[in-house]
Design an enzyme around this catalytic site. Structure first.
Site: not given
Ligand code: 5GP
Length: 194
Positions: A57-58, A113-114, A117, A145, A167, A173, A179
């Site tokens: 959902k990000g 993409e959100d 990492d 990151k 974050v 979230d 969110r």
């Protein structure tokens, strides 16, 4: 004005400020960068409109804004993935929870993409989507990151490099909260709250 550390009026009591740290990317910088990325994508994809693939959902907030900054007739589809293992650390073993509705063959696919990492989720996604024979396959990640080997991940578009901290906000979230924060904020509370 007194704020609770995220640029919002503390007196609203809307955000329990204890777990929220400094704004890593304020809302105005997000808006500016999204406009720039939209302009770049508009230029790069002229004559071959992209199919935006959002990772739920990000990425939904970013994708909603980015798509409106692209001045081309884009199409959109979504998929949802879940990573096995602890909630906040990617194990690299990814399960598709919701697959795409559309056929990717011959399409110019741009994955939205959100945050990247370890890059394990994205590596899996890229392999999975490439096997569906798109004409082209590129990735637009809002956040990466620091310390990651960006070249090995082959990210075509990146919004911001941020320190390797957890974050939330702007789609991201913790246990489904935060969110809808309008900026990217450091989170220092428990990462697996029940
Ligand atoms: P990776 O596989 O690259 O290690 O992890 C990617 C996924 O982990 C992201 O799509 C996101 O769901 C989650 N993630 C990684 N870092 C963060 C973070 O700082 N905050 C939040 N909310 N999720 C993160």
């Amino acid at each position: 004005m007194v704020t609770d550390g995220v640029g919002l009026p503390a007196e609203t009591g809307q955000w329990p400020g204890n777990d929220l740290g400094r704004a890593v990317v304020p809302g105005d910088r997000l808006a500016e960068r999204v406009r720039e990325l939209g302009a770049e994508i508009t230029r790069d994809y002229r004559g071959r409109p992209p199919l935006l693939v959002g990772v739920l959902k990000g990425a939904m907030v970013f994708m909603a804004d980015l798509s409106r900054a692209i001045e081309l007739p884009v199409e959109m589809d979504f998929m949802a993935v879940a990573s096995y293992g602890a909630a906040t650390k990617s194990s690299g073993v990814v399960r598709i929870v919701k697959d795409l509705d559309m056929d990717l063959s011959g399409r110019h696919v741009l994955v939205v993409e959100d945050i990247v990492d370890s890059g394990l989720t994205l590596s899996y996604l890229r392999r999975n989507l490439a096997a569906r024979h798109p004409a082209t396959l590129e990735v637009c990640a809002l956040l990466v990151k620091e310390g990651l080997q960006r070249t090995s991940l082959d990210l075509r578009y990146v919004g911001f490099s941020i320190p390797p901290r957890f974050v939330v906000g702007y789609g991201l979230d913790v246990a489904e909260r935060y969110r809808n924060l309008p900026e990217i904020v450091e989170y220092s509370g428990p990462q697996d709250p029940q």
